[in-house]
Design a protein around this motif. Sequence first.
Motif, short mmCIF file in Angstrom:
data_model
loop_
_atom_site.label_atom_id
_atom_site.label_comp_id
_atom_site.label_asym_id
_atom_site.label_seq_id
_atom_site.Cartn_x
_atom_site.Cartn_y
_atom_site.Cartn_z
N PRO A 132 -2.66 12.33 -6.11
CA PRO A 132 -2.20 11.91 -4.78
C PRO A 132 -0.69 11.97 -4.59
O PRO A 132 -0.21 12.32 -3.52
CB PRO A 132 -2.72 10.48 -4.66
CG PRO A 132 -3.90 10.42 -5.57
CD PRO A 132 -3.56 11.34 -6.72
N THR A 133 0.07 11.65 -5.64
CA THR A 133 1.53 11.69 -5.51
C THR A 133 2.01 13.10 -5.22
O THR A 133 2.82 13.32 -4.31
CB THR A 133 2.20 11.16 -6.79
OG1 THR A 133 1.76 9.83 -7.05
CG2 THR A 133 3.72 11.17 -6.65
N SER A 136 1.01 14.44 -1.81
CA SER A 136 1.76 13.86 -0.68
C SER A 136 2.77 14.86 -0.14
O SER A 136 3.27 14.70 0.98
CB SER A 136 2.51 12.59 -1.13
OG SER A 136 1.61 11.62 -1.59
N THR A 210 -3.60 15.02 5.70
CA THR A 210 -4.00 14.76 4.31
C THR A 210 -2.79 14.35 3.47
O THR A 210 -2.88 13.41 2.67
CB THR A 210 -4.66 16.01 3.70
OG1 THR A 210 -5.84 16.32 4.45
CG2 THR A 210 -5.04 15.78 2.24
N ILE A 213 -1.92 10.79 4.29
CA ILE A 213 -2.85 9.83 3.69
C ILE A 213 -2.54 9.65 2.21
O ILE A 213 -2.49 8.53 1.68
CB ILE A 213 -4.31 10.29 3.89
CG1 ILE A 213 -4.69 10.20 5.38
CG2 ILE A 213 -5.27 9.45 3.04
CD1 ILE A 213 -6.01 10.85 5.71
N CYS A 214 -2.32 10.77 1.52
CA CYS A 214 -1.97 10.72 0.09
C CYS A 214 -0.68 9.94 -0.12
O CYS A 214 -0.55 9.17 -1.08
CB CYS A 214 -1.84 12.13 -0.47
SG CYS A 214 -3.40 13.01 -0.68
N ASN A 215 0.28 10.14 0.77
CA ASN A 215 1.55 9.44 0.66
C ASN A 215 1.37 7.94 0.85
O ASN A 215 1.94 7.13 0.11
CB ASN A 215 2.53 9.99 1.71
CG ASN A 215 3.92 9.39 1.56
OD1 ASN A 215 4.48 9.36 0.48
ND2 ASN A 215 4.46 8.90 2.65
N GLU A 216 0.56 7.55 1.83
CA GLU A 216 0.30 6.13 2.07
C GLU A 216 -0.42 5.49 0.88
O GLU A 216 -0.12 4.36 0.49
CB GLU A 216 -0.51 5.95 3.35
CG GLU A 216 0.29 6.27 4.62
CD GLU A 216 -0.56 6.21 5.87
OE1 GLU A 216 -1.80 6.01 5.75
OE2 GLU A 216 0.00 6.37 6.98
N GLU A 217 -1.38 6.24 0.30
CA GLU A 217 -2.10 5.74 -0.87
C GLU A 217 -1.14 5.57 -2.05
O GLU A 217 -1.23 4.60 -2.81
CB GLU A 217 -3.23 6.71 -1.25
CG GLU A 217 -4.37 6.78 -0.25
CD GLU A 217 -5.20 5.50 -0.24
OE1 GLU A 217 -5.32 4.86 -1.30
OE2 GLU A 217 -5.70 5.12 0.83
N THR A 218 -0.22 6.51 -2.21
CA THR A 218 0.76 6.45 -3.30
C THR A 218 1.69 5.25 -3.12
O THR A 218 1.98 4.53 -4.09
CB THR A 218 1.58 7.75 -3.36
OG1 THR A 218 0.70 8.84 -3.60
CG2 THR A 218 2.62 7.68 -4.47
N LEU A 220 1.06 2.47 -1.47
CA LEU A 220 0.29 1.25 -1.72
C LEU A 220 0.08 1.04 -3.23
O LEU A 220 0.26 -0.08 -3.74
CB LEU A 220 -1.06 1.34 -1.02
CG LEU A 220 -2.04 0.18 -1.26
CD1 LEU A 220 -1.43 -1.13 -0.78
CD2 LEU A 220 -3.36 0.45 -0.57
N LYS A 221 -0.27 2.11 -3.94
CA LYS A 221 -0.48 2.01 -5.39
C LYS A 221 0.79 1.55 -6.10
O LYS A 221 0.75 0.69 -6.98
CB LYS A 221 -0.92 3.38 -5.94
CG LYS A 221 -1.16 3.40 -7.44
CD LYS A 221 -1.35 4.81 -7.95
CE LYS A 221 -0.06 5.60 -7.89
NZ LYS A 221 -0.19 6.95 -8.49
#
Length: 446
Positions: A132-133, A136, A210, A213-218, A220-221
Amino acid sequence: MIQDIIKKYKYKLFLIAYSGGIDSTVLLYQLVKIKKNNPKISIRAIHINHNMHINSNKWQIHCINTCKKYNIPLIIEKIDINITNNIEEQLRIKRYNLIYKNLLNREILLTGHHLNDQCETFFLSLKRGSGPTGLSAMSSETIFGKSKIVRPFLTKTREEIKTLANSNQLKWIEDFTNLNINYERNFIRHKILPVLEKKWPFFLRNCFRTTKICNEETILKNILLKEKIQKFLNFNECLNIGNFKNLKEELCKALIRYWISLKNIKTPSYNTIQRIYNEIIYNRKNASLKIIIQKNEIRCYKKFLYFVKIKKNIKNMIIFWHDTCHKLTLPNHLGYIIRNNKEGINLPKPKNGELINIRFQHEGKILILGRQKQRNIKKIWQEHNIPPWLRNQIPLIFYNNQLISALGVFVVNQTMKYQEKNNQNQWCISWINNVQSNDYSNFVFN
């Protein structure tokens, strides 16, 4: 978008990465146009001459003339290095380091990256098997050392930018090497994306979604990992892995990756993180095992994971200290040794004719002050919790071939040879050093 950026930042200082191509030309034009109604805005431009093309100097002249026309200060930097492997990546790193060197305090770097660039970066990350990183791709804002990179056109397509350029009758550089599909990015640009866009007209927009979304997940993680990792960090930023076997593998690897990301280096690959977990965390059969990441090593000692900068091997080096009235500078940025009357370690003075020399290796058994029996020097290092990779970085002071002291650690018991009834035959030696610190003098762009 550019107007929003200008409103957002209190300090209106902007540096434009100006290649002379269509994207940066439109960006420069838009900033100049906005500045007419916002005189407080400060705009500069920087052009990096890569010296990789027959027309490189012509392009530089074009950029100089354009900035003169707009009355914009222009910085010129040249890259004069021979690169044979991974040309695109090496030039990118060199380019951003040159830009960073020229950034003023609180100045924001603006680049002309657009939606097509974003999708190309996404595909390159996909090709490399990124998580995901990596997927992003680029963010509209990125931390850049002590400053930021802002990409105002990241939601605009190449066609939209071209329309802006033509409608304002702008002139730009056409780099025909961008048509060379031997370069990975050009192959994606000319052979992959046009096919996908023709089949699915909204593909670029969906690709951008996409990446977002990957950036937001990164993000948050990383927020969660930042809180979690505090339980495992030691005072000197080493990672306590004593309890890692009781954690899920996925969490262990995430903590390791996040810990390494704090070291200001390019994030290592998935396989490297997996190796650290398998060979160091899980098995831990080889205490001397090291995993190299760029110019650094990941090492384990007494249930702690260390991030170690690789240094020159000096274990066979001998340095003579003839003039003790002046400090003796040590190799590998280990500081210096100085004669001190107040602080440091008290040692017996050398006898007449004895040569004072500094070494970085000794083997065998020795008797140190305060002990009744000799012990192997390896055991003494272990007692002082000195990791193996630091043992050959600690200066050992010798008189001729006789070990006297490991400065800052122990003194060899030489009472039979040197002891006197008073302290007139002693001197005080100080080792001024920063062995425990990590020195990152160059900015590394990820």
